[in-house]
Scaffold this active site. Structure first.
Site, PDB file in Angstrom:
ATOM      1  N   CYS A  67       0.935  -1.226   0.069  1.00 51.31           N
ATOM      2  CA  CYS A  67       0.144  -0.035   0.074  1.00 51.31           C
ATOM      3  C   CYS A  67       0.846   1.232  -0.026  1.00 51.31           C
ATOM      4  CB  CYS A  67      -1.058  -0.067   1.114  1.00 51.31           C
ATOM      5  SG  CYS A  67      -0.083  -0.255   2.673  1.00 51.31           S
ATOM      6  N   CYS A 117       3.286   1.594   3.101  1.00 54.43           N
ATOM      7  CA  CYS A 117       4.182   1.053   3.187  1.00 54.43           C
ATOM      8  C   CYS A 117       5.401   1.414   2.412  1.00 54.43           C
ATOM      9  CB  CYS A 117       3.768  -0.379   2.719  1.00 54.43           C
ATOM     10  SG  CYS A 117       2.361  -1.001   3.290  1.00 54.43           S
TER      11      CYS A 117
END
Lengths: 352, 78
Positions: B11, B14
């Site tokens: 994502c 991250c």
């Protein structure tokens, strides 16, 4: 510990008191803007060369009133929720649920589902983290249903747009569905329908994640970060949802609404669920539509069923969960939750 | 050489976390080997329930959300 937080604060430049002052100032500005919504929307509408009470005039007024209103509400709710949720974490929730007897676990899981921060991108690790810690599958489902179904964004917007009565009904029934559906799923003994690798997985004693100490300013930063991320992502859904709401508000005749979504049309409840499940938007996008539907005389039960199935059941989430659940288990999950939603819809169409 | 693992299925946050780790290491002059763990199974096995998570030399130090810069420096230089 205290010196360390002070050092970080000093390096950033903004002292704590400035944060508190900023928060107070932001709240004051928010309040002034919110109280000026009606005059503002009428003023903007008056610039359009259409009669105020024509179809187009009504639709425009709905749009220019609802867009700033929903965005203001959304910002406030997301910030407050972000700050509140900083006291919770999936790890803490797991520790609480792992020690509970099963029957107390369902309502507790539903309650914690509302407060525990998690995004759908980490629902797989979260699911595994729960199940591997010995939390029953049904209790885990209660948690996963309650999270989106009775989330603060949905409740807050519902309160701001349609009032406290319907918000209370929604809260009570959403919570009940999460609890009861989790319990039913737990009774069914579905562990054998998990993906093989999940069943064989034994994470053993999962290492403790160190709890980071957070100051109040840290929590406010988390809230702001949430606003930036969530409002930045969902504003487009808000605009789309309000546009649809505005069209319904301005153009759909009440007689037609009564025929399609009125209390007499029994089939409208299952139809609302069938339409709602594949629709992927979030609470912020669907509630302006709900507002317009109710305003035009759609039956409460039908509207609730529509809203619940849009918010609580979404295909993208099912696709993510496919990594841990078999199709059969996903189908059972969908069926049980849909039954709860249908029951709620029929109940309200009968008693209202 | 420190081994840093960033846990997350890919994502946005991250990736931002990975970048933060690399920048902090460069700023502090610490040699790090940053490894991204994107496999859901490995993430779960590491005990991470909310992503992104960070482990330094095999020890989990952070989960859920972007790390605080000050704390990140602390973990890397410890």
């Amino acid at each position: 510990m205290t010196t360390e937080t002070h050092e970080t604060a000093a390096r950033r430049g903004a002292p704590d008191w400035l944060w508190y002052l900023g928060a107070a100032l932001a709240a004051a500005i928010w309040w002034v803007l919110y109280s000026q919504l009606v005059p503002f929307s009428e003023w903007v509408t008056s610039f359009f060369p259409v009669a105020r009470h024509s179809h187009t005039g009504e639709a425009i007024a709905f749009f220019v009133y609802d867009v700033p209103k929903v965005l203001l509400l959304l910002t406030l709710i997301v910030f407050v929720t972000g700050v509140l949720r900083s006291w919770f974490s999936p790890e803490k929730t797991r520790a609480i649920l792992a020690g509970k007897r099963e029957i107390a676990g369902y309502p507790l899981a539903a309650l914690l589902g509302v407060f525990t921060p998690f995004c759908s991108c980490s629902s797989v690790p979260l699911f595994i983290g729960f199940v591997s810690a010995g939390i029953p599958l049904g209790v885990t489902f209660s948690f996963l249903i309650a999270g989106p179904m009775v989330g603060p964004v949905g409740l807050g917007l519902l309160f701001g747009l349609v009032g406290w009565q319907i918000t209370t009904i929604y809260l009570v029934f959403g919570f009940t569905i999460a609890t009861v559906a989790g319990w039913v799923l737990g009774r069914m003994g579905l562990e054998r329908y998990l993906q093989d690798w999940v069943r064989e997985l034994n994470t053993g004693a999962v290492g403790d994640v160190p709890q980071e100490r957070l100051s109040m300013v840290d929590r406010m930063k988390i809230g702001l970060e949430q606003v930036r991320e969530i409002v930045g992502k969902v504003w487009i859904w808000v605009v789309v949802g309000i546009s649809i709401g505005a069209l319904i508000h301005g153009y759909v005749p009440e007689a037609m609404m009564l025929r399609i979504m009125g209390g007499e049309a029994w089939w409208s409840v299952p139809a609302a669920v069938v339409v709602g499940v594949p629709m992927y938007t979030n609470a912020a996008g669907v509630i302006p539509i709900v507002e317009a539907l109710l305003g035009k005389g759609a039956a409460l039960g039908t509207t609730l069923a529509f809203m619940m199935s849009v918010i609580a059941l979404s295909l993208p989430e099912m696709i993510i969960l496919k990594q841990v659940l078999t199709y059969r288990l996903i189908a059972i999950f969908l069926a049980v939750v849909s039954m709860g939603i249908l029951a709620t819809g029929f109940l309200f169409n009968i008693i209202m | 050489m420190k081994n840093v693992k960033v846990y997350g299925p890919g994502c946005k946050r991250c990736e931002a976390t990975e970048k933060m780790v690399k920048e902090a290491a460069a700023r502090l002059g610490i040699e790090v080997d940053v490894e991204k763990v994107t496999d859901q199974k490995s993430i779960a096995m590491a005990g991470v329930m909310s992503t992104p998570g960070i482990a330094v030399d095999g020890k989990l130090v952070h989960t859920g959300g972007l790390p605080d810069e000050g704390k990140l420096d602390g973990w890397l230089s410890a």
